[in-house]
Write a protein that holds these residues in place. Structure first.
Motif, mmCIF file in Angstrom:
data_model
loop_
_atom_site.group_PDB
_atom_site.id
_atom_site.type_symbol
_atom_site.label_atom_id
_atom_site.label_comp_id
_atom_site.label_asym_id
_atom_site.label_seq_id
_atom_site.Cartn_x
_atom_site.Cartn_y
_atom_site.Cartn_z
ATOM 1 N N ALA A 61 0.839 -1.203 0.000
ATOM 2 C CA ALA A 61 0.000 0.000 0.000
ATOM 3 C C ALA A 61 0.873 1.251 0.000
ATOM 4 O O ALA A 61 0.538 2.260 -0.633
ATOM 5 N N GLN A 62 2.011 1.200 0.699
ATOM 6 C CA GLN A 62 2.920 2.350 0.736
ATOM 7 C C GLN A 62 3.497 2.624 -0.657
ATOM 8 O O GLN A 62 3.560 3.779 -1.093
ATOM 9 N N PHE A 63 3.939 1.585 -1.351
ATOM 10 C CA PHE A 63 4.490 1.758 -2.696
ATOM 11 C C PHE A 63 3.457 2.354 -3.640
ATOM 12 O O PHE A 63 3.773 3.186 -4.500
ATOM 13 N N LEU A 64 2.204 1.942 -3.504
ATOM 14 C CA LEU A 64 1.150 2.375 -4.415
ATOM 15 C C LEU A 64 0.507 3.702 -4.032
ATOM 16 O O LEU A 64 -0.286 4.245 -4.798
ATOM 17 N N SER A 65 0.852 4.229 -2.873
ATOM 18 C CA SER A 65 0.148 5.400 -2.335
ATOM 19 C C SER A 65 0.293 6.646 -3.208
ATOM 20 O O SER A 65 -0.607 7.496 -3.235
ATOM 21 N N ASP A 66 1.402 6.775 -3.948
ATOM 22 C CA ASP A 66 1.594 7.964 -4.785
ATOM 23 C C ASP A 66 1.331 7.683 -6.267
ATOM 24 O O ASP A 66 1.628 8.514 -7.124
ATOM 25 N N LYS A 67 0.767 6.530 -6.558
ATOM 26 C CA LYS A 67 0.467 6.179 -7.940
ATOM 27 C C LYS A 67 -0.914 6.730 -8.319
ATOM 28 O O LYS A 67 -1.749 7.003 -7.456
ATOM 29 N N PRO A 68 -1.182 6.918 -9.611
ATOM 30 C CA PRO A 68 -2.489 7.468 -10.030
ATOM 31 C C PRO A 68 -3.621 6.493 -9.745
ATOM 32 O O PRO A 68 -3.413 5.274 -9.682
ATOM 33 N N VAL A 69 -4.815 7.024 -9.596
ATOM 34 C CA VAL A 69 -6.007 6.176 -9.481
ATOM 35 C C VAL A 69 -6.480 5.832 -10.896
ATOM 36 O O VAL A 69 -6.066 6.449 -11.885
ATOM 37 N N PHE A 70 -7.365 4.863 -10.993
ATOM 38 C CA PHE A 70 -7.801 4.381 -12.308
ATOM 39 C C PHE A 70 -8.419 5.501 -13.153
ATOM 40 O O PHE A 70 -8.213 5.559 -14.367
ATOM 41 N N ALA A 71 -9.152 6.395 -12.527
ATOM 42 C CA ALA A 71 -9.805 7.484 -13.259
ATOM 43 C C ALA A 71 -8.802 8.368 -13.997
ATOM 44 O O ALA A 71 -9.124 8.950 -15.038
ATOM 45 N N GLU A 72 -7.575 8.451 -13.474
ATOM 46 C CA GLU A 72 -6.566 9.304 -14.093
ATOM 47 C C GLU A 72 -5.914 8.662 -15.309
ATOM 48 O O GLU A 72 -5.335 9.369 -16.141
ATOM 49 N N ILE A 73 -6.000 7.357 -15.429
ATOM 50 C CA ILE A 73 -5.306 6.683 -16.538
ATOM 51 C C ILE A 73 -6.265 6.022 -17.525
ATOM 52 O O ILE A 73 -5.825 5.474 -18.530
ATOM 53 N N VAL A 74 -7.558 6.064 -17.235
ATOM 54 C CA VAL A 74 -8.508 5.302 -18.044
ATOM 55 C C VAL A 74 -8.484 5.701 -19.518
ATOM 56 O O VAL A 74 -8.583 4.851 -20.409
ATOM 57 N N ALA A 75 -8.299 6.987 -19.810
ATOM 58 C CA ALA A 75 -8.299 7.443 -21.214
ATOM 59 C C ALA A 75 -7.120 6.849 -21.974
ATOM 60 O O ALA A 75 -7.289 6.329 -23.095
ATOM 61 N N ASP A 76 -5.919 6.928 -21.393
ATOM 62 C CA ASP A 76 -4.740 6.370 -22.053
ATOM 63 C C ASP A 76 -4.848 4.851 -22.193
ATOM 64 O O ASP A 76 -4.443 4.283 -23.209
ATOM 65 N N PHE A 77 -5.362 4.205 -21.151
ATOM 66 C CA PHE A 77 -5.506 2.753 -21.163
ATOM 67 C C PHE A 77 -6.451 2.310 -22.279
ATOM 68 O O PHE A 77 -6.131 1.420 -23.078
ATOM 69 N N MET A 78 -7.608 2.949 -22.375
ATOM 70 C CA MET A 78 -8.583 2.566 -23.390
ATOM 71 C C MET A 78 -8.085 2.894 -24.802
ATOM 72 O O MET A 78 -8.378 2.177 -25.753
ATOM 73 N N GLU A 79 -7.327 3.959 -24.926
ATOM 74 C CA GLU A 79 -6.757 4.310 -26.227
ATOM 75 C C GLU A 79 -5.767 3.243 -26.667
ATOM 76 O O GLU A 79 -5.714 2.876 -27.848
ATOM 77 N N PHE A 80 -4.956 2.729 -25.719
ATOM 78 C CA PHE A 80 -3.996 1.688 -26.066
ATOM 79 C C PHE A 80 -4.720 0.409 -26.502
ATOM 80 O O PHE A 80 -4.312 -0.240 -27.460
ATOM 81 N N LEU A 81 -5.793 0.066 -25.801
ATOM 82 C CA LEU A 81 -6.545 -1.135 -26.171
ATOM 83 C C LEU A 81 -7.183 -0.989 -27.548
ATOM 84 O O LEU A 81 -7.206 -1.937 -28.329
ATOM 85 N N GLY A 82 -7.697 0.208 -27.845
ATOM 86 C CA GLY A 82 -8.405 0.400 -29.102
ATOM 87 C C GLY A 82 -9.553 -0.581 -29.210
ATOM 88 O O GLY A 82 -10.263 -0.843 -28.233
#
Length: 231
Positions: A61-82
């Motif tokens: 949890a400590q390592f992940l605490s400063d990582k983005p939440v899903f809402a912040e990356i969903v656009a890039d993720f879905m674009e990669f999937l196409g």
């Protein structure tokens, strides 16, 4: 044909009980072979990390605490999937988690029809044998000695190699009768090539005489005409 090999790591087994995605790894394939393009993202699950899950992937949890939440990356993720087909080991698990995250944000779910489940492929191809990723790597002699923890990107890279073997290697669909070994000592198909003597192409005297007789019958052949004023 573009495909995406996809894997996720999570905090647990069921998104309906509050478990979340903590890592996404994707490998792009074109005609079943990796292109070198990947997508990789750690995610803040906005919750604690159960000890059982930590033992699997080693993400605290400590390592992940400063990582983005899903809402912040969903656009890039879905674009990669196409609109590509998704190749997933135990597709129902990962698709359920991805769709739970999409649902929280009001996005439409990804249909299961877009996925290829390599667990199902392996069980059909090798009935009764283990179908987990480690077992398949051993079967196909794919080096996974660097896999001390489950990791979404590493597992996707290994799965891309497993998938290629499950569909028949670099020539899926071709069953060539002769067997042998390649430069790495792995078994594979061998094609016997038979040498043929070169065909003679020089014309003989009879052919030259026939050609001359044919040309002699032509009236005013173009190569004998006088050039006109503009030519």
């Amino acid at each position: 044909m573009r495909e995406i090999v996809l894997d996720t790591e999570t905090t647990g087994f069921d998104p309906l009980t509050g478990h979340r995605i903590v890592e996404i790894g994707c490998v792009e394939l074109f005609n079943h072979l990796p292109t070198g393009k990947v997508y990789h993202q750690y995610l803040n699950p906005e919750r604690d990390m159960p000890e059982e899950a930590f033992k699997v992937h080693g993400l605290s949890a400590q390592f992940l605490s400063d990582k983005p939440v899903f809402a912040e990356i969903v656009a890039d993720f879905m674009e990669f999937l196409g609109d590509s087909i998704l190749v997933i080991h135990n597709a129902e698990f990962d698709m359920r988690f991805i769709n739970a995250e999409l649902n929280r944000l009001g996005f439409p779910p990804l249909p299961m029809s877009r996925s290829i489940d390599t667990v199902a492929m392996a069980r059909k191809k090798f009935p009764g044998a283990q179908a987990n990723l480690d077992a398949l790597c051993r079967r196909f002699e794919i080096d996974n000695t660097h896999r001390s923890f489950h990791g979404a990107l590493l597992d996707s890279e290994l799965l891309a190699e497993v998938y290629l073997q499950l569909i028949g290697g670099r020539q899926p669909g071709f069953e060539l009768g002769l067997s042998g070994t390649n430069s790495r000592g792995q078994s594979g198909a061998v094609v016997e090539r038979k040498l043929r003597a070169p065909r003679p192409h020089a014309v003989n005297a009879e052919e030259l005489e026939a050609h001359a007789a044919f040309v002699g019958k032509l009236k005013k052949p173009i190569w004998l005409r006088e050039p006109d004023a503009e030519g």
